[in-house]
Design a protein around this motif. Structure first.
Motif, PDB file in Angstrom:
ATOM      1  N   ASN A  37     -50.590 -36.228   3.312  1.00 54.98           N
ATOM      2  CA  ASN A  37     -50.629 -35.360   4.490  1.00 54.98           C
ATOM      3  C   ASN A  37     -49.295 -34.635   4.550  1.00 54.98           C
ATOM      4  O   ASN A  37     -48.244 -35.285   4.586  1.00 54.98           O
ATOM      5  CB  ASN A  37     -50.797 -36.183   5.772  1.00 54.98           C
ATOM      6  CG  ASN A  37     -52.088 -36.963   5.791  1.00 54.98           C
ATOM      7  OD1 ASN A  37     -53.091 -36.538   5.246  1.00 54.98           O
ATOM      8  ND2 ASN A  37     -52.062 -38.124   6.414  1.00 54.98           N
ATOM      9  N   PHE A  38     -49.339 -33.300   4.536  1.00 53.17           N
ATOM     10  CA  PHE A  38     -48.080 -32.566   4.600  1.00 53.17           C
ATOM     11  C   PHE A  38     -48.210 -31.337   5.489  1.00 53.17           C
ATOM     12  O   PHE A  38     -49.300 -30.859   5.766  1.00 53.17           O
ATOM     13  CB  PHE A  38     -47.564 -32.217   3.208  1.00 53.17           C
ATOM     14  CG  PHE A  38     -48.453 -31.342   2.369  1.00 53.17           C
ATOM     15  CD1 PHE A  38     -48.237 -29.968   2.297  1.00 53.17           C
ATOM     16  CD2 PHE A  38     -49.485 -31.889   1.621  1.00 53.17           C
ATOM     17  CE1 PHE A  38     -49.042 -29.168   1.503  1.00 53.17           C
ATOM     18  CE2 PHE A  38     -50.295 -31.097   0.821  1.00 53.17           C
ATOM     19  CZ  PHE A  38     -50.068 -29.728   0.766  1.00 53.17           C
ATOM     20  N   THR A  39     -47.060 -30.863   5.949  1.00 54.96           N
ATOM     21  CA  THR A  39     -46.994 -29.717   6.844  1.00 54.96           C
ATOM     22  C   THR A  39     -46.244 -28.589   6.146  1.00 54.96           C
ATOM     23  O   THR A  39     -45.143 -28.803   5.629  1.00 54.96           O
ATOM     24  CB  THR A  39     -46.253 -30.085   8.146  1.00 54.96           C
ATOM     25  OG1 THR A  39     -46.920 -31.192   8.750  1.00 54.96           O
ATOM     26  CG2 THR A  39     -46.222 -28.916   9.121  1.00 54.96           C
ATOM     27  N   ILE A  40     -46.856 -27.406   6.145  1.00 52.03           N
ATOM     28  CA  ILE A  40     -46.208 -26.208   5.618  1.00 52.03           C
ATOM     29  C   ILE A  40     -45.789 -25.379   6.826  1.00 52.03           C
ATOM     30  O   ILE A  40     -46.599 -25.083   7.698  1.00 52.03           O
ATOM     31  CB  ILE A  40     -47.160 -25.378   4.741  1.00 52.03           C
ATOM     32  CG1 ILE A  40     -47.665 -26.208   3.570  1.00 52.03           C
ATOM     33  CG2 ILE A  40     -46.469 -24.102   4.257  1.00 52.03           C
ATOM     34  CD1 ILE A  40     -48.821 -25.572   2.814  1.00 52.03           C
ATOM     35  N   GLU A  41     -44.510 -25.022   6.876  1.00 57.71           N
ATOM     36  CA  GLU A  41     -44.004 -24.189   7.950  1.00 57.71           C
ATOM     37  C   GLU A  41     -43.260 -23.019   7.351  1.00 57.71           C
ATOM     38  O   GLU A  41     -42.841 -23.057   6.200  1.00 57.71           O
ATOM     39  CB  GLU A  41     -43.043 -24.974   8.847  1.00 57.71           C
ATOM     40  CG  GLU A  41     -43.713 -26.079   9.627  1.00 57.71           C
ATOM     41  CD  GLU A  41     -42.777 -26.729  10.626  1.00 57.71           C
ATOM     42  OE1 GLU A  41     -42.063 -25.988  11.343  1.00 57.71           O
ATOM     43  OE2 GLU A  41     -42.766 -27.957  10.678  1.00 57.71           O
ATOM     44  N   GLY A  62     -40.165 -17.307   4.084  1.00 57.69           N
ATOM     45  CA  GLY A  62     -40.940 -18.081   3.126  1.00 57.69           C
ATOM     46  C   GLY A  62     -41.433 -19.385   3.719  1.00 57.69           C
ATOM     47  O   GLY A  62     -41.154 -19.718   4.865  1.00 57.69           O
ATOM     48  N   GLY A  63     -42.193 -20.128   2.907  1.00 59.22           N
ATOM     49  CA  GLY A  63     -42.777 -21.372   3.365  1.00 59.22           C
ATOM     50  C   GLY A  63     -42.140 -22.571   2.706  1.00 59.22           C
ATOM     51  O   GLY A  63     -41.604 -22.472   1.611  1.00 59.22           O
ATOM     52  N   LEU A  64     -42.192 -23.706   3.399  1.00 56.27           N
ATOM     53  CA  LEU A  64     -41.704 -24.940   2.822  1.00 56.27           C
ATOM     54  C   LEU A  64     -42.431 -26.118   3.461  1.00 56.27           C
ATOM     55  O   LEU A  64     -42.968 -26.016   4.563  1.00 56.27           O
ATOM     56  CB  LEU A  64     -40.191 -25.094   2.996  1.00 56.27           C
ATOM     57  CG  LEU A  64     -39.663 -25.193   4.416  1.00 56.27           C
ATOM     58  CD1 LEU A  64     -38.646 -26.319   4.488  1.00 56.27           C
ATOM     59  CD2 LEU A  64     -38.997 -23.885   4.789  1.00 56.27           C
ATOM     60  N   PRO A  70     -47.365 -19.864   6.204  1.00 56.85           N
ATOM     61  CA  PRO A  70     -48.656 -19.612   6.853  1.00 56.85           C
ATOM     62  C   PRO A  70     -48.682 -18.191   7.413  1.00 56.85           C
ATOM     63  O   PRO A  70     -47.646 -17.657   7.819  1.00 56.85           O
ATOM     64  CB  PRO A  70     -48.697 -20.642   7.984  1.00 56.85           C
ATOM     65  CG  PRO A  70     -47.736 -21.707   7.566  1.00 56.85           C
ATOM     66  CD  PRO A  70     -46.676 -21.010   6.781  1.00 56.85           C
ATOM     67  N   ARG A  71     -49.855 -17.611   7.436  1.00 57.83           N
ATOM     68  CA  ARG A  71     -49.973 -16.268   8.010  1.00 57.83           C
ATOM     69  C   ARG A  71     -49.493 -16.298   9.446  1.00 57.83           C
ATOM     70  O   ARG A  71     -49.756 -17.235  10.181  1.00 57.83           O
ATOM     71  CB  ARG A  71     -51.420 -15.807   7.959  1.00 57.83           C
ATOM     72  CG  ARG A  71     -51.878 -15.561   6.546  1.00 57.83           C
ATOM     73  CD  ARG A  71     -53.256 -14.917   6.547  1.00 57.83           C
ATOM     74  NE  ARG A  71     -53.667 -14.709   5.179  1.00 57.83           N
ATOM     75  CZ  ARG A  71     -54.658 -15.363   4.594  1.00 57.83           C
ATOM     76  NH1 ARG A  71     -55.362 -16.233   5.271  1.00 57.83           N
ATOM     77  NH2 ARG A  71     -54.958 -15.125   3.341  1.00 57.83           N
ATOM     78  N   ASN A  72     -48.785 -15.270   9.844  1.00 57.46           N
ATOM     79  CA  ASN A  72     -48.252 -15.136  11.208  1.00 57.46           C
ATOM     80  C   ASN A  72     -47.265 -16.237  11.573  1.00 57.46           C
ATOM     81  O   ASN A  72     -47.066 -16.531  12.742  1.00 57.46           O
ATOM     82  CB  ASN A  72     -49.392 -15.090  12.238  1.00 57.46           C
ATOM     83  CG  ASN A  72     -50.361 -13.960  11.956  1.00 57.46           C
ATOM     84  OD1 ASN A  72     -49.938 -12.850  11.634  1.00 57.46           O
ATOM     85  ND2 ASN A  72     -51.645 -14.240  12.049  1.00 57.46           N
ATOM     86  N   GLY A  73     -46.657 -16.872  10.568  1.00 57.52           N
ATOM     87  CA  GLY A  73     -45.681 -17.923  10.846  1.00 57.52           C
ATOM     88  C   GLY A  73     -46.345 -19.197  11.326  1.00 57.52           C
ATOM     89  O   GLY A  73     -47.529 -19.415  11.140  1.00 57.52           O
ATOM     90  N   GLY A  74     -45.556 -20.054  11.936  1.00 57.04           N
ATOM     91  CA  GLY A  74     -46.112 -21.301  12.453  1.00 57.04           C
ATOM     92  C   GLY A  74     -46.182 -22.394  11.408  1.00 57.04           C
ATOM     93  O   GLY A  74     -45.398 -22.423  10.475  1.00 57.04           O
ATOM     94  N   ALA A  75     -47.161 -23.282  11.587  1.00 55.00           N
ATOM     95  CA  ALA A  75     -47.297 -24.444  10.710  1.00 55.00           C
ATOM     96  C   ALA A  75     -48.761 -24.689  10.371  1.00 55.00           C
ATOM     97  O   ALA A  75     -49.650 -24.368  11.155  1.00 55.00           O
ATOM     98  CB  ALA A  75     -46.710 -25.680  11.386  1.00 55.00           C
ATOM     99  N   VAL A  76     -48.984 -25.260   9.190  1.00 55.49           N
ATOM    100  CA  VAL A  76     -50.328 -25.641   8.749  1.00 55.49           C
ATOM    101  C   VAL A  76     -50.263 -27.090   8.297  1.00 55.49           C
ATOM    102  O   VAL A  76     -49.388 -27.469   7.518  1.00 55.49           O
ATOM    103  CB  VAL A  76     -50.812 -24.745   7.587  1.00 55.49           C
ATOM    104  CG1 VAL A  76     -52.120 -25.258   7.018  1.00 55.49           C
ATOM    105  CG2 VAL A  76     -50.937 -23.308   8.022  1.00 55.49           C
ATOM    106  N   GLU A  77     -51.189 -27.902   8.808  1.00 54.22           N
ATOM    107  CA  GLU A  77     -51.304 -29.302   8.404  1.00 54.22           C
ATOM    108  C   GLU A  77     -52.295 -29.377   7.247  1.00 54.22           C
ATOM    109  O   GLU A  77     -53.379 -28.798   7.335  1.00 54.22           O
ATOM    110  CB  GLU A  77     -51.826 -30.152   9.563  1.00 54.22           C
ATOM    111  CG  GLU A  77     -50.969 -30.094  10.813  1.00 54.22           C
ATOM    112  CD  GLU A  77     -49.687 -30.882  10.682  1.00 54.22           C
ATOM    113  OE1 GLU A  77     -49.711 -31.936  10.013  1.00 54.22           O
ATOM    114  OE2 GLU A  77     -48.675 -30.438  11.237  1.00 54.22           O
ATOM    115  N   VAL A  78     -51.925 -30.080   6.188  1.00 54.02           N
ATOM    116  CA  VAL A  78     -52.771 -30.176   5.001  1.00 54.02           C
ATOM    117  C   VAL A  78     -53.015 -31.645   4.663  1.00 54.02           C
ATOM    118  O   VAL A  78     -52.090 -32.455   4.717  1.00 54.02           O
ATOM    119  CB  VAL A  78     -52.111 -29.468   3.791  1.00 54.02           C
ATOM    120  CG1 VAL A  78     -52.996 -29.552   2.559  1.00 54.02           C
ATOM    121  CG2 VAL A  78     -51.751 -28.023   4.120  1.00 54.02           C
TER     122      VAL A  78
END
Length: 124
Positions: free
Chosen positions: A59-63, A69-71, A104-112
């Protein structure tokens, strides 16, 4: 080194094609670039535990923001993982922080939630 610069340029070139894919597909293709390193984590543990097989769920979060850029900011191994080897799990968790990905599109965070399944050669 020159080889590092060439590899980096190829990655950047591939990443420019991202708008034609969904972000989910893009995450999948980006994680695929880490598979050789994830496999190395498994093989290292397999050397001392020859029957090691199963699934590690990461389980990881991309912000990130479009300008920066993303990390991967968080990464944990899910309790549902049936490979319990601590060295293998920690190696995989640490490897995920090396993911090179657009934000992520429009910034923010995505949980994967991403499963990696390993089978012994003689298993069906």
């Amino acid at each position: 080194s020159a080889g590092d610069r060439l590899r980096h340029r190829r990655r950047v070139r591939r990443r420019r094609h991202c708008p034609n894919k969904t972000y989910k597909d893009y995450i999948w293709s980006s994680v695929r670039e880490l598979v050789p390193f994830i496999w190395e984590c498994y093989e290292t543990s397999l050397a001392t535990k020859p029957t090691l097989a199963g699934t590690v769920v990461v389980n990881f979060t991309i912000e990130g923001e479009p300008e920066t850029g993303g990390l991967v900011t968080e990464c944990v191994i899910d309790a549902s993982s049936d490979i319990k080897d601590p060295e293998c799990r920690e190696c995989m968790r640490e490897t995920m922080f090396a993911l090179e990905i657009d934000p992520p599109r429009n910034g923010g965070a995505v949980e994967v939630v991403y499963p990696f399944t390993f089978r012994l050669v003689n298993e069906p």
